[in-house]
Design a protein around this motif. Sequence first.
Motif, mmCIF file in Angstrom:
data_model
loop_
_atom_site.group_PDB
_atom_site.id
_atom_site.type_symbol
_atom_site.label_atom_id
_atom_site.label_comp_id
_atom_site.label_asym_id
_atom_site.label_seq_id
_atom_site.Cartn_x
_atom_site.Cartn_y
_atom_site.Cartn_z
ATOM 1 N N LYS A 1 -27.132 -10.447 28.391
ATOM 2 C CA LYS A 1 -28.208 -9.472 28.523
ATOM 3 C C LYS A 1 -29.313 -9.790 27.519
ATOM 4 C CE LYS A 1 -29.002 -4.490 28.272
ATOM 5 N NZ LYS A 1 -28.377 -3.192 27.980
ATOM 6 N N GLN A 2 -30.502 -10.083 28.034
ATOM 7 C CA GLN A 2 -31.596 -10.459 27.154
ATOM 8 C C GLN A 2 -32.083 -9.263 26.346
ATOM 9 O OE1 GLN A 2 -35.266 -11.717 28.986
ATOM 10 N NE2 GLN A 2 -35.520 -13.352 27.494
ATOM 11 N N GLN A 3 -32.436 -9.529 25.083
ATOM 12 C CA GLN A 3 -32.942 -8.463 24.218
ATOM 13 C C GLN A 3 -34.275 -7.947 24.736
ATOM 14 O OE1 GLN A 3 -31.761 -11.364 20.782
ATOM 15 N NE2 GLN A 3 -32.759 -9.610 19.883
ATOM 16 N N LYS A 4 -34.506 -6.638 24.548
ATOM 17 C CA LYS A 4 -35.762 -6.035 24.971
ATOM 18 C C LYS A 4 -36.852 -6.212 23.927
ATOM 19 C CE LYS A 4 -33.681 -2.612 28.074
ATOM 20 N NZ LYS A 4 -33.547 -1.179 28.412
ATOM 21 N N ARG A 5 -36.436 -6.409 22.678
ATOM 22 C CA ARG A 5 -37.401 -6.632 21.602
ATOM 23 C C ARG A 5 -36.687 -7.326 20.452
ATOM 24 N NH1 ARG A 5 -37.972 -0.188 20.221
ATOM 25 N NH2 ARG A 5 -35.840 0.151 19.491
ATOM 26 N N ILE A 6 -37.459 -7.901 19.561
ATOM 27 C CA ILE A 6 -36.904 -8.574 18.389
ATOM 28 C C ILE A 6 -37.553 -7.982 17.154
ATOM 29 C CG2 ILE A 6 -36.665 -10.770 17.190
ATOM 30 C CD1 ILE A 6 -36.679 -12.153 19.908
ATOM 31 N N THR A 7 -36.731 -7.594 16.198
ATOM 32 C CA THR A 7 -37.222 -6.937 14.988
ATOM 33 C C THR A 7 -37.125 -7.864 13.781
ATOM 34 O OG1 THR A 7 -36.888 -5.055 13.507
ATOM 35 C CG2 THR A 7 -34.928 -5.962 14.543
ATOM 36 N N SER A 8 -37.963 -7.596 12.806
ATOM 37 C CA SER A 8 -37.908 -8.352 11.548
ATOM 38 C C SER A 8 -36.893 -7.752 10.585
ATOM 39 C CB SER A 8 -39.293 -8.358 10.885
ATOM 40 O OG SER A 8 -39.685 -7.026 10.539
ATOM 41 N N ILE A 9 -36.332 -6.609 10.934
ATOM 42 C CA ILE A 9 -35.356 -5.944 10.062
ATOM 43 C C ILE A 9 -34.094 -6.798 9.957
ATOM 44 C CG2 ILE A 9 -33.863 -3.922 9.793
ATOM 45 C CD1 ILE A 9 -36.010 -2.284 11.223
ATOM 46 N N GLY A 10 -33.643 -6.979 8.744
ATOM 47 C CA GLY A 10 -32.413 -7.734 8.495
ATOM 48 C C GLY A 10 -31.588 -7.010 7.463
ATOM 49 N N GLY A 11 -30.429 -7.539 7.170
ATOM 50 C CA GLY A 11 -29.576 -6.850 6.204
ATOM 51 C C GLY A 11 -28.509 -7.748 5.646
ATOM 52 N N SER A 12 -27.626 -7.151 4.875
ATOM 53 C CA SER A 12 -26.483 -7.879 4.326
ATOM 54 C C SER A 12 -25.356 -6.899 4.053
ATOM 55 C CB SER A 12 -26.865 -8.633 3.045
ATOM 56 O OG SER A 12 -27.263 -7.729 2.028
ATOM 57 N N ALA A 13 -24.144 -7.423 4.132
ATOM 58 C CA ALA A 13 -22.963 -6.600 3.870
ATOM 59 C C ALA A 13 -22.707 -6.522 2.371
ATOM 60 C CB ALA A 13 -21.750 -7.195 4.581
ATOM 61 N N LEU A 14 -22.240 -5.358 1.929
ATOM 62 C CA LEU A 14 -21.971 -5.131 0.513
ATOM 63 C C LEU A 14 -20.520 -4.682 0.337
ATOM 64 C CD1 LEU A 14 -25.208 -3.040 -0.151
ATOM 65 C CD2 LEU A 14 -24.918 -5.494 -0.545
ATOM 66 N N ILE A 15 -20.195 -4.225 -0.851
ATOM 67 C CA ILE A 15 -18.881 -3.648 -1.107
ATOM 68 C C ILE A 15 -18.886 -2.224 -0.571
ATOM 69 C CG2 ILE A 15 -17.188 -3.009 -2.877
ATOM 70 C CD1 ILE A 15 -18.482 -5.160 -4.666
ATOM 71 N N GLU A 16 -18.165 -1.993 0.520
ATOM 72 C CA GLU A 16 -18.124 -0.682 1.180
ATOM 73 C C GLU A 16 -19.518 -0.152 1.481
ATOM 74 O OE1 GLU A 16 -15.441 0.646 2.369
ATOM 75 O OE2 GLU A 16 -14.199 -0.932 1.513
ATOM 76 N N GLY A 17 -20.373 -1.039 1.976
ATOM 77 C CA GLY A 17 -21.716 -0.594 2.314
ATOM 78 C C GLY A 17 -22.549 -1.688 2.942
ATOM 79 N N ILE A 18 -23.803 -1.345 3.210
ATOM 80 C CA ILE A 18 -24.739 -2.256 3.878
ATOM 81 C C ILE A 18 -26.136 -2.056 3.315
ATOM 82 C CG2 ILE A 18 -25.991 -2.603 6.060
ATOM 83 C CD1 ILE A 18 -23.376 -2.308 7.518
ATOM 84 N N MET A 19 -26.865 -3.155 3.173
ATOM 85 C CA MET A 19 -28.275 -3.104 2.828
ATOM 86 C C MET A 19 -29.082 -3.493 4.059
ATOM 87 S SD MET A 19 -30.534 -5.461 0.188
ATOM 88 C CE MET A 19 -30.418 -6.915 1.243
ATOM 89 N N MET A 20 -30.079 -2.676 4.394
ATOM 90 C CA MET A 20 -31.008 -3.009 5.466
ATOM 91 C C MET A 20 -32.401 -3.156 4.862
ATOM 92 S SD MET A 20 -29.723 -3.329 8.557
ATOM 93 C CE MET A 20 -28.324 -2.852 9.599
ATOM 94 N N ARG A 21 -33.083 -4.219 5.267
ATOM 95 C CA ARG A 21 -34.413 -4.521 4.724
ATOM 96 C C ARG A 21 -35.446 -4.507 5.836
ATOM 97 N NH1 ARG A 21 -35.990 -10.184 1.595
ATOM 98 N NH2 ARG A 21 -38.086 -9.570 0.903
#
Length: 340
Positions: free
Chosen positions: A11-31
């Motif tokens: 299924k092709q994506q409807k849009r592409i975002t510049s938002i990225g992230g990374s996994a942390l210790i029991e958490g997540i960072m979104m940029r």
Amino acid sequence: MKKQEKKADKKQQKRITSIGGSALIEGIMMRGPKRTTVACRVNEETIYTEDISIKTFSSRGKFFRVPLIRGIFGMIDSMRLSYKALGLSADKAMEAGNMEEEEPSKFEKWLDDKFGDKLMNVIMVIATILGIALALGLFVFLPSFLYDWTIKPNISADMSSGAVQVIKSAFEGVLKILLFLGYMLLVSRMQDMRRVFQYHGAEHKTIFCYENDEELTVENVRKQIRFHPRCGTSFLVVTLLMGIFVGMFIPAEPFGVAFLRPVFRILLLPVMIGLGYEFIKLCGKHDNKLTRILATPGLWAQRITTKEPTDDMIECAITAMKAVIPEDGSDIVNDCSCAQ
């Protein structure tokens, strides 16, 4: 689950975002383009969130946004942000009792008395230096040494220098990739790292849910695939592959000294990083058959570094994602809906 992933992958994506992230210790960072948010799971009912920021190189002038150059400084910015986010998540994990705090040794007490509040910075500097030294030893000097020890004695003296460079570069590159994947496989067997890889999967699934223009709910996120072309794992794999290409132009024994080849490789690391960044940016900006083929090696590697997340991990990723989505849509780098 695998059948769902295959269907979603087609299924092709409807849009592409510049938002990225990374996994942390029991958490997540979104940029996002305007905010960077850390979301940490404190307990079953509570998710702690906090915005973090740094002065990025890209905000300091046009030079830091030039293609190839921007990749080098972008990686530095990402490392700085990740370090800050990781420290925050570790503190929250300690406070929540998710990490056991061991009794400090005599040496640790001496360090605390000697450096006080600066102790953590000192430890991080030492750890960074040791980490860089280990990485250079494993991924730069060891492959070159093993080639000289095993392959070089069996190379015909009549072979051209160009052919020798290609063979040596291919040997070094394949060995580096095997070392990297082997290391990832080993750490993935550790319980704590497996949870980090699960949060990594939650991050990717949440971004895909948003890019497919679906409501950010646990149910919608859960059905997404966990392999994303714009990922740090893919970047590392691509950079290693770029290293094979760059290595073909480095003499097997520069100026007749074999030890200089690894030195030249170190000096050319910014080139490989810059090329890798532009490659990942291309694959992340366009979703078509060509970019999917080019992104395949990195996506394969993500089968190790991403795992299926639990619902509470997905909730954490959704919380971080919602916090960084700008109201003006400035994160959208490509609207694919019109191309379908």
